[in-house]
Design a protein around this motif. Structure first.
Motif, mmCIF file in Angstrom:
data_model
loop_
_atom_site.group_PDB
_atom_site.id
_atom_site.type_symbol
_atom_site.label_atom_id
_atom_site.label_comp_id
_atom_site.label_asym_id
_atom_site.label_seq_id
_atom_site.Cartn_x
_atom_site.Cartn_y
_atom_site.Cartn_z
ATOM 1 N N SER A 103 51.934 102.772 0.134
ATOM 2 C CA SER A 103 50.813 101.960 -0.336
ATOM 3 C C SER A 103 50.884 101.751 -1.844
ATOM 4 O O SER A 103 50.200 100.887 -2.383
ATOM 5 C CB SER A 103 49.490 102.597 0.071
ATOM 6 O OG SER A 103 49.313 103.813 -0.608
ATOM 7 N N GLN B 171 47.432 102.740 13.066
ATOM 8 C CA GLN B 171 46.837 101.500 12.546
ATOM 9 C C GLN B 171 47.735 100.312 12.843
ATOM 10 O O GLN B 171 47.266 99.244 13.251
ATOM 11 C CB GLN B 171 46.623 101.624 11.038
ATOM 12 C CG GLN B 171 45.497 102.566 10.678
ATOM 13 C CD GLN B 171 45.459 102.874 9.195
ATOM 14 O OE1 GLN B 171 46.468 102.739 8.492
ATOM 15 N NE2 GLN B 171 44.317 103.314 8.720
ATOM 16 N N THR C 36 41.118 97.349 3.671
ATOM 17 C CA THR C 36 40.000 98.047 4.305
ATOM 18 C C THR C 36 40.474 99.279 5.074
ATOM 19 O O THR C 36 39.796 100.292 5.090
ATOM 20 C CB THR C 36 39.236 97.133 5.278
ATOM 21 O OG1 THR C 36 40.177 96.431 6.069
ATOM 22 C CG2 THR C 36 38.384 96.141 4.549
ATOM 23 N N TRP C 37 41.669 99.199 5.715
ATOM 24 C CA TRP C 37 42.084 100.320 6.559
ATOM 25 C C TRP C 37 42.870 101.368 5.792
ATOM 26 O O TRP C 37 42.792 102.545 6.109
ATOM 27 C CB TRP C 37 42.896 99.823 7.746
ATOM 28 C CG TRP C 37 42.060 99.095 8.724
ATOM 29 C CD1 TRP C 37 41.963 97.743 8.868
ATOM 30 C CD2 TRP C 37 41.137 99.648 9.665
ATOM 31 N NE1 TRP C 37 41.054 97.429 9.838
ATOM 32 C CE2 TRP C 37 40.530 98.578 10.348
ATOM 33 C CE3 TRP C 37 40.763 100.949 10.001
ATOM 34 C CZ2 TRP C 37 39.583 98.764 11.343
ATOM 35 C CZ3 TRP C 37 39.825 101.129 10.997
ATOM 36 C CH2 TRP C 37 39.245 100.042 11.648
ATOM 37 N N VAL C 38 43.667 100.960 4.812
ATOM 38 C CA VAL C 38 44.481 101.937 4.095
ATOM 39 C C VAL C 38 43.775 102.374 2.812
ATOM 40 O O VAL C 38 43.674 103.557 2.522
ATOM 41 C CB VAL C 38 45.871 101.349 3.780
ATOM 42 C CG1 VAL C 38 46.708 102.354 3.016
ATOM 43 C CG2 VAL C 38 46.570 100.936 5.059
ATOM 44 N N LEU D 156 43.171 93.191 5.399
ATOM 45 C CA LEU D 156 43.355 94.203 6.449
ATOM 46 C C LEU D 156 43.754 95.578 5.895
ATOM 47 O O LEU D 156 43.077 96.580 6.128
ATOM 48 C CB LEU D 156 44.406 93.712 7.447
ATOM 49 C CG LEU D 156 44.524 94.553 8.712
ATOM 50 C CD1 LEU D 156 43.328 94.316 9.600
ATOM 51 C CD2 LEU D 156 45.801 94.217 9.458
ATOM 52 N N ALA D 157 44.854 95.610 5.141
ATOM 53 C CA ALA D 157 45.322 96.899 4.642
ATOM 54 C C ALA D 157 44.374 97.464 3.587
ATOM 55 O O ALA D 157 44.225 98.674 3.455
ATOM 56 C CB ALA D 157 46.727 96.758 4.061
ATOM 57 N N LEU E 30 52.844 98.130 3.851
ATOM 58 C CA LEU E 30 51.490 98.129 3.305
ATOM 59 C C LEU E 30 50.853 99.511 3.371
ATOM 60 O O LEU E 30 49.713 99.684 2.982
ATOM 61 C CB LEU E 30 50.613 97.135 4.068
ATOM 62 C CG LEU E 30 50.902 95.669 3.774
ATOM 63 C CD1 LEU E 30 50.220 94.784 4.787
ATOM 64 C CD2 LEU E 30 50.439 95.312 2.381
ATOM 65 N N GLY E 31 51.575 100.475 3.911
ATOM 66 C CA GLY E 31 51.054 101.839 3.950
ATOM 67 C C GLY E 31 50.260 102.167 5.190
ATOM 68 O O GLY E 31 49.538 103.157 5.214
ATOM 69 N N MET E 32 50.360 101.328 6.240
ATOM 70 C CA MET E 32 49.602 101.633 7.453
ATOM 71 C C MET E 32 50.257 102.794 8.201
ATOM 72 O O MET E 32 51.475 102.937 8.206
ATOM 73 C CB MET E 32 49.573 100.412 8.378
ATOM 74 C CG MET E 32 48.762 99.276 7.824
ATOM 75 S SD MET E 32 48.550 98.026 9.083
ATOM 76 C CE MET E 32 47.853 96.726 8.111
ATOM 77 N N SER F 70 36.439 105.693 6.423
ATOM 78 C CA SER F 70 35.709 104.881 5.451
ATOM 79 C C SER F 70 34.247 104.836 5.870
ATOM 80 O O SER F 70 33.884 105.320 6.939
ATOM 81 C CB SER F 70 36.287 103.468 5.420
ATOM 82 O OG SER F 70 36.080 102.833 6.651
ATOM 83 N N LYS G 225 40.622 101.849 2.230
ATOM 84 C CA LYS G 225 39.231 102.153 2.607
ATOM 85 C C LYS G 225 38.224 101.446 1.714
ATOM 86 O O LYS G 225 37.211 102.017 1.328
ATOM 87 C CB LYS G 225 38.957 103.670 2.566
ATOM 88 C CG LYS G 225 40.048 104.527 3.165
ATOM 89 C CD LYS G 225 39.982 104.555 4.669
ATOM 90 C CE LYS G 225 41.006 105.535 5.229
ATOM 91 N NZ LYS G 225 41.344 105.235 6.610
#
Lengths: 581, 248
Positions: B85, A489, B111-113, B108-109, A483-485, A333, B115
């Motif tokens: 996701s 992560q 921003t990280w998943v 959290l998810a 959540l798809g992590m 990102s 983006k």
């Protein structure tokens, strides 16, 4: 049949009933003389404690005790064999630490739990102890009356102050800042009024002044910079200060600039720039291309060992491989990309710096054992902790990993190291490892021993962290996955932070053990604090026969440090405990 | 609900799953269309939870096919995170992250998943907290909230990912009666907005009011499925009749 009852109004909450303080007699009857049996136990143990205290005091204050050897050897205890001509380097190290302490106090604004109440209560306890000492000490103890009078004065002062304090005395907090300032002022008074070491008066005063300047700088920064980044920068400064102090300032490296510029510079600059470019490309690439570039980097990192290349290039490529592998997960990102590029540039510059100063010989007069005393003990303990922590976490993750190769390697390492006494590890580190390394590599013995302690401690730390990881409920993993992590992560953001919080007590226990275990390095010829107490001071012609005094002093110093570790850990637990289940 | 399209978003074909020697799923076949609300009921141990946990691959089925949004779940699905996701899940035990605040739990998810920039993620989190009715709790930690509030945060956390399908695994079973309603209301509102939902629950009122279709499972298989009217007024299978007679 009863008729239905309906409350006509809802009751408001009431304050809890006041618990009144029991009087001394009531307290005694409840706690010590509750029954015949407990009265007997109380009296018997009371008598036993009386005789033990009396014996101990008779020993400590006996005429033949040579307590004066300890202040006389203060410098030996602090630094031992460090060349006295270069002692300014030690003071500079202390100044850096005090400066950072000052800055940190301004940035973190620590809140203590000391109230006027508890302050006077501790004055009263000190007074009581002094009275006890005065009463129980042997007749031969000259200062007996002085101690007794001082104790009575302190107790009386505390009682009077207690009367004068208002009700709010156990509510308002004395700022930690005031306590620290008071402590520093008391230290200055002792330093300049009592006839102790004259040579340290000026440097210590300068050190405290530097600390004060640090506090001012910290105050200024808190006004200009947001607290989050500021704290990160100060933490980073603490971490960097350690290698700078021990490898640069105290070691006085004689850098051979011809080698550094001639044969290292092209490698370092080249890897730095190419690495930054590759990371930027990876962070913008899809999965396939990122994987391809990463495979190339890993191959290069392995391949560079087969060609003639400076060690620094190999280390930098290894670092590049690790960061590049993390880039698709954490750096794709906008903010992540910037952070990971900064991470690469910072870490690479730091590694290069360590190699440049670490590869250089020392400019000090003595060759090898120039660290010593408490200085060496601190280096081994703090350095060992900071280095073994990341290694231990990696080993714990490896052991709980689903990938068999990682699990096998980590488990093998942990079980092997845990099955070997620390002394063996230290011997191998100090005398064995050099046989396996290329001949041109010349490591400092202190660094080798630090490496041994790190490797040893990491294995135990890994098992503690693994315990924490296994205490995380399955639902946390499932929620993160749902959540798809990715696994990385999930580990870095969800499970590891919780696991580390859960094992703080175990980790602190290990820090304490590590701190005390540094005394074992005496066996491989390093003159750390305990060896000074056991061997170096008692063997001086003027101090013969003072071994017990020195050992007791060493025990007291170790105790003060470890006790403060456990207090600090309790505070940390309480602070991190916010909002846990 | 009426806004059901004809696109099949979840297809299960003869899904089988064993835990050791015990067969938890004995061949489950059913299809969920986009926008449909499917309520799965049945006695405990009937395989309801196992089945919906197979849909986002928290459990791995051993035989049969599961196709989610056009992608078949097999062991060589590379981007299982990508599918997950798109499939939100709400658990019986909430599973909020206890070391993070409510707001951080939701961002959290994102921003990280996903983006997303932090500001966008926070705006989204706050609007979802408004939607589930607890914006004032944003800075608290999960341990400071009631069960019903925690479950609504968990719902907001899943919705923040803009999922195409939502799975609910007994979302109200760990709650006090008074809190059940607040969670069910949030779910009803979600169903009205056209979300595809698979809900394992014992709340028959919810099934009757909201479901497009009710699936009754027992012993790892679908015994009967149909509209709520059919199911509650005219059940056919003996096992269904027995189950309904015991709970209604």
């Amino acid at each position: 049949m009863t008729s239905p009852r309906v409350s006509t109004e809802m009751k408001p909450p009431e304050p809890p009933p006041e618990a009144n303080q029991p009087t001394a007699v009531v307290w005694l009857r409840h706690n010590l003389f509750g029954s015949v049996a407990s009265s007997i136990v109380s009296i018997a143990l009371g008598v036993a404690i009386f005789f033990m205290l009396r014996g101990a005091l008779a020993f400590v204050f006996a005429e033949e005790r040579l307590w004066e050897v300890i202040p006389r050897n203060a410098t030996n205890y602090a630094i031992e064999g460090y060349p006295r001509a270069d002692i300014a380097r030690i003071w500079l190290s202390l100044d850096i630490i005090l400066f950072l302490t000052g800055v940190s106090m301004a940035v973190w604004k620590p809140t203590g739990r000391m109230t006027p109440d508890s302050l006077w209560a501790s004055v009263r306890s000190i007074g009581t102890v002094l009275i006890l000492v005065g009463v129980l000490a042997p007749e031969t103890f000259g200062a007996r009356m002085t101690v007794l009078i001082l104790g009575v004065v302190l107790v009386a002062l505390a009682l009077v102050a207690d009367r004068m304090l208002g009700v709010r005395a156990h509510e308002e907090l004395i700022p930690t800042l005031a306590l620290v300032a008071g402590g520093a002022a008391a230290f200055l008074v002792v330093l300049w009024v009592l006839p102790l070491e004259r040579s340290t008066q000026v440097p210590y005063t300068i050190g405290l002044a530097v600390g004060l300047v640090g506090f001012g700088v910290g105050k200024l920064l808190t006004r200009r910079v947001a607290s989050g980044p500021l704290r990160a920068v100060v933490t980073l400064a603490w971490l960097i200060s350690l290698p700078v102090i021990y490898l640069h300032i105290q070691r006085n490296p004689q850098i051979r600039w011809e080698t550094v510029i001639g044969s290292w510079m092209p490698w370092m600059v080249g890897i730095l720039i190419v690495g930054a470019g590759l990371i930027a490309v990876i962070s913008r690439s899809g999965r396939e291309r990122a994987g391809l570039i990463n495979a190339f980097i890993v191959l290069a990192a392995a391949g560079v060992w087969t060609i003639s290349s400076p060690m620094v290039a190999r280390a930098l490529l290894l670092l590049l491989a690790v960061i590049a592998l993390a880039t698709p997960t954490f750096g794709s990102s906008g903010v992540g990309r910037r952070n990971i590029l900064l991470l690469w540039l910072g870490m690479a510059a730091f590694v290069a710096y360590i190699f440049v100063i670490g590869g250089a010989g020392t400019g000090l007069q003595t060759r090898n054992e120039y660290y010593g005393g408490l200085n060496l003990t601190m280096m081994l303990a703090v350095g060992g902790l900071l280095l073994s922590f990341p290694l231990g976490v990696v080993l714990a993750l490896g052991r709980t990993s689903t990938m068999p190769i990682f699990r096998l390697l980590s488990t093998g390492y942990i079980e092997m190291v845990r099955g070997v006494p620390l002394i063996t590890v230290l011997f191998i580190a100090r005398f064995g490892i050099l046989n396996f390394l290329p001949e041109n590599l010349d490591f400092d013995p202190n660094v080798l021993v630090l490496g041994g302690i790190t490797l040893f401690s990491a294995a135990y730390l890994a098992e503690n962290v693994r315990g924490g990881l296994q205490s995380i409920p399955k639902g946390q993993y499932e929620a993160a996955k749902a959540l798809g992590m990715t696994t990385a992560q999930m580990t870095m953001l969800i499970t590891l932070p919780q696991a580390l919080r859960a094992v703080i007590p175990a980790i602190v226990g290990q820090v304490i053990a590590l701190f005390k275990d540094t005394s074992l390095v005496a066996i491989v010829g390093l003159a750390e604090f305990f060896r000074v107490a056991r061997e170096i001071v008692p063997n001086q012609p003027s101090s013969l026969g003072s071994i017990i005094e020195n050992l007791l002093f060493a025990a007291a110093v170790y105790w003060i440090f470890t006790y403060n570790f456990s207090r600090a850990s309790q505070r940390l637990e309480r602070r991190l405990g916010v909002g846990t289940r | 609900m009426s806004n059901t399209s004809t696109k099949e978003i979840v297809v299960c074909d003869d899904v089988k799953k064993w835990f050791g020697d015990f067969q938890a799923l004995r061949g489950v076949s059913t299809t969920v269309r986009e926008g449909e609300v499917v309520v799965i009921i049945g006695p405990s141990g009937s395989g309801k939870s196992t089945w919906i946990r197979c849909i986002n691959r928290l459990e791995v089925h051993q035989e049969g096919r599961i196709v989610v949004d056009g992608i078949e779940l097999t062991s060589d699905v590379k981007n299982i995170e990508k599918i997950r996701s798109e499939v939100g899940m709400v658990f019986q035990s909430f599973n909020l992250f206890p070391h993070l605040t409510v707001l951080q739990n939701i961002t959290l998810a994102q921003t990280w998943v996903r983006k997303r920039p932090k500001s966008e993620a926070e705006a989204k989190a706050m609007s979802l907290l408004e939607r589930v009715g607890i914006p004032e709790q944003a800075t608290k930690y999960p341990g400071q909230l009631s069960g019903g509030q925690q479950q609504r945060v968990a719902l907001a956390r899943s919705l923040a990912m803009d999922p195409r399908i939502m799975l609910f695994d007994e979302p109200t079973s760990a709650l006090d009666p008074e809190m059940i309603k607040e969670v069910l209301d949030a779910m009803k509102e979600l169903a009205r907005s056209g979300m595809t939902m698979l809900v394992v629950t014992h709340e028959m009122g919810f099934a009757r009011d909201v479901a497009d279709r009710v699936v009754f499972m027992d012993q790892g298989q679908v015994v009967e499925e149909g509209t709520p009217e059919h199911f509650f007024t005219d059940p056919q299978h003996e096992r269904t009749k027995l189950f309904l007679s015991q709970i209604l």
